[in-house]
Design an enzyme around this catalytic site. Structure first.
Site, PDB file in Angstrom:
ATOM      1  N   ARG A  49     124.721 105.734  42.483  1.00  0.00           N
ATOM      2  CA  ARG A  49     125.848 104.798  42.428  1.00  0.00           C
ATOM      3  C   ARG A  49     125.820 104.058  41.108  1.00  0.00           C
ATOM      4  O   ARG A  49     125.149 103.034  40.976  1.00  0.00           O
ATOM      5  CB  ARG A  49     125.723 103.779  43.551  1.00  0.00           C
ATOM      6  CG  ARG A  49     125.751 104.384  44.926  1.00  0.00           C
ATOM      7  CD  ARG A  49     125.553 103.279  45.931  1.00  0.00           C
ATOM      8  NE  ARG A  49     125.477 103.821  47.277  1.00  0.00           N
ATOM      9  CZ  ARG A  49     125.122 103.100  48.331  1.00  0.00           C
ATOM     10  NH1 ARG A  49     124.821 101.821  48.187  1.00  0.00           N
ATOM     11  NH2 ARG A  49     125.086 103.646  49.523  1.00  0.00           N
ATOM     12  N   ASP A  51     126.979 101.589  38.129  1.00  0.00           N
ATOM     13  CA  ASP A  51     127.632 100.271  38.144  1.00  0.00           C
ATOM     14  C   ASP A  51     128.945 100.260  37.382  1.00  0.00           C
ATOM     15  O   ASP A  51     129.239 101.197  36.632  1.00  0.00           O
ATOM     16  CB  ASP A  51     126.699  99.250  37.472  1.00  0.00           C
ATOM     17  CG  ASP A  51     125.587  98.814  38.396  1.00  0.00           C
ATOM     18  OD1 ASP A  51     125.882  98.539  39.571  1.00  0.00           O
ATOM     19  OD2 ASP A  51     124.426  98.751  37.940  1.00  0.00           O
ATOM     20  N   TYR A 112     119.384 109.762  32.167  1.00  0.00           N
ATOM     21  CA  TYR A 112     120.389 108.873  31.572  1.00  0.00           C
ATOM     22  C   TYR A 112     120.209 108.862  30.069  1.00  0.00           C
ATOM     23  O   TYR A 112     119.097 109.056  29.567  1.00  0.00           O
ATOM     24  CB  TYR A 112     120.198 107.435  32.062  1.00  0.00           C
ATOM     25  CG  TYR A 112     120.667 107.177  33.472  1.00  0.00           C
ATOM     26  CD1 TYR A 112     121.953 106.706  33.715  1.00  0.00           C
ATOM     27  CD2 TYR A 112     119.823 107.388  34.557  1.00  0.00           C
ATOM     28  CE1 TYR A 112     122.388 106.455  35.013  1.00  0.00           C
ATOM     29  CE2 TYR A 112     120.249 107.141  35.859  1.00  0.00           C
ATOM     30  CZ  TYR A 112     121.534 106.672  36.081  1.00  0.00           C
ATOM     31  OH  TYR A 112     121.961 106.431  37.360  1.00  0.00           O
ATOM     32  N   ARG A 199     118.892  99.753  32.068  1.00  0.00           N
ATOM     33  CA  ARG A 199     119.469  98.708  31.210  1.00  0.00           C
ATOM     34  C   ARG A 199     118.471  97.573  30.964  1.00  0.00           C
ATOM     35  O   ARG A 199     118.461  96.976  29.880  1.00  0.00           O
ATOM     36  CB  ARG A 199     120.765  98.188  31.832  1.00  0.00           C
ATOM     37  CG  ARG A 199     121.892  99.227  31.774  1.00  0.00           C
ATOM     38  CD  ARG A 199     123.035  98.902  32.713  1.00  0.00           C
ATOM     39  NE  ARG A 199     123.633  97.616  32.399  1.00  0.00           N
ATOM     40  CZ  ARG A 199     124.527  97.003  33.177  1.00  0.00           C
ATOM     41  NH1 ARG A 199     124.917  97.576  34.321  1.00  0.00           N
ATOM     42  NH2 ARG A 199     125.033  95.860  32.826  1.00  0.00           N
TER      43      ARG A 199
END
Lengths: 246, 246
Positions: A49, A51, A112, A199
């Site tokens: 999921r 953001d 990522y 992040r």
């Protein structure tokens, strides 16, 4: 009939993957189209999921259709509808899979990339695509700091307070940092990540790159197991879900 | 005091370089800031007037200031104001130049790139950044056709009806076409171009790439000296002014 979808999206104007009441999401766009194909509502599960504001080069989801359909036809049906609605979402491929395939639970690896634009002038062409950081970053120092994150650790210091994972212990398989023109690209891989983990790691390593933290501080921060010990969360716009491995 | 500015912009929501009454332009954003610095209105001249939707990686313009100012300070003054106004424009560099320097008339070379995304699925992340063409293009055939365009020719067939150039005769120094992942990149160079020349050449070569025209048709089209002989104008969003040489 179960199908695996590979999906690209521009997260800038989306509230993320998950359906929300107050704005557009990838899940909502795709489920609305699936409802039309099936004639009834079915939920779609994805590998992760993402953001609000986070992009995907290759998110993976699975869908169940009431009847068999050629893969290319499913792809064209989705993309035709998505284009018509000007949704910032595109289906890159559709593949028939076994009933046992689950986009979330069968995933063995998530990758990522995080893009930093490291130059004095902002870039209008890369707005919402990179994190613009005007002060020069020392890549070698960031690499030194990043080494402490590799492996099996309690990542509580890099975990969002809203994180719903049962355990803060994860195994980070890879965190590579490279220069590409004026950009600094982070590539990270793990079986799974905590909420905001990538992040928060990038936001903390940036402080190392600026010389505001020594590389060894990453070890201390990791050991503190306290979100307050680490740096700020890097902006969503620089993050891309780049690959899911099964 | 004369200064040379190198400028990046995202043309998507701009009416182009030139000031217009009905919407934002690069010239207007920059002149409004220059007016503040000078305390009076001065026009800014650029190397080329890009159209609505066309981007710049390195447009060049010159400005005249009433007083001497450090180059970095001019850059920060412009970028500070541009960020505040959320203008899709950024100043990459500022350089003090001789009074004889003229961004338009001193330019000896203009280079553009044109980006085609050649794959079946659209790309939300590259929207307004490339021309999405789903049918496979034959790069070799496009290269063969492009060869006829190199050199000194009457380019009337590739000239917009609104073109204000005195003569349709131009010298095209370079037109390279290369594959880069799923993209096909055109690189073109000339001392100067006619209005829409690059986009009309790309739009016509795309027909060659699709097999709808043989490569030799480019020669016939060029010799026709008639805009109706050539293909359609490629969309603005794939075009980037990439370099101006002095």
């Amino acid at each position: 009939m179960r199908y695996k979808l590979t999906i690209e999206y521009d997260g800038t104007n989306l509230l993320g993957w998950q359906r929300q009441l107050d704005g557009p999401s990838v899940q909502q766009y795709l489920e609305d189209i699936l409802d039309k194909l099936n004639g009834e509502h079915k939920e779609i599960t994805s590998a992760g999921r993402t953001d609000a504001g986070v992009h995907a080069l290759a998110q993976v989801a699975h869908i169940d259709l009431n009847r068999e359909m050629p893969e290319w036809k499913i792809k064209e049906a989705f993309n035709g509808n998505l284009l018509q609605e000007e949704a910032p979402v595109s289906i890159l491929s559709v593949e028939a899979v076994e009933e046992s395939f689950n986009a979330r639970f069968s995933a063995k690896k998530r990758a990522y990339i995080y893009r930093i634009l490291n130059r004095r002038a902002p870039s209008p062409l890369l707005k919402n695509r990179v994190w613009w950081t005007p002060y020069p970053l020392d890549i070698e120092k960031m690499r030194e700091g990043a080494k402490f994150l590799i492996g099996h650790h309690d990542f509580s210091s890099f975990r969002a307070s809203a994180c719903q994972a049962k355990s803060p212990v994860k195994t980070l398989d890879k965190i590579d940092i490279r220069q590409e023109g004026e950009e600094i690209i982070f590539e990270v891989e793990a079986r799974s990540f905590l909420h905001h983990q990538v992040r928060n790691m990038v936001g903390t390593l940036k402080l190392v790159g600026e010389g505001r933290l020594p590389p060894e501080a990453i070890k201390t921060i990791l050991e503190a197991k306290d979100r307050n010990a680490a740096g700020p969360t890097a902006p969503a716009g620089g993050l891309y879900l780049s690959k899911v491995g099964y």
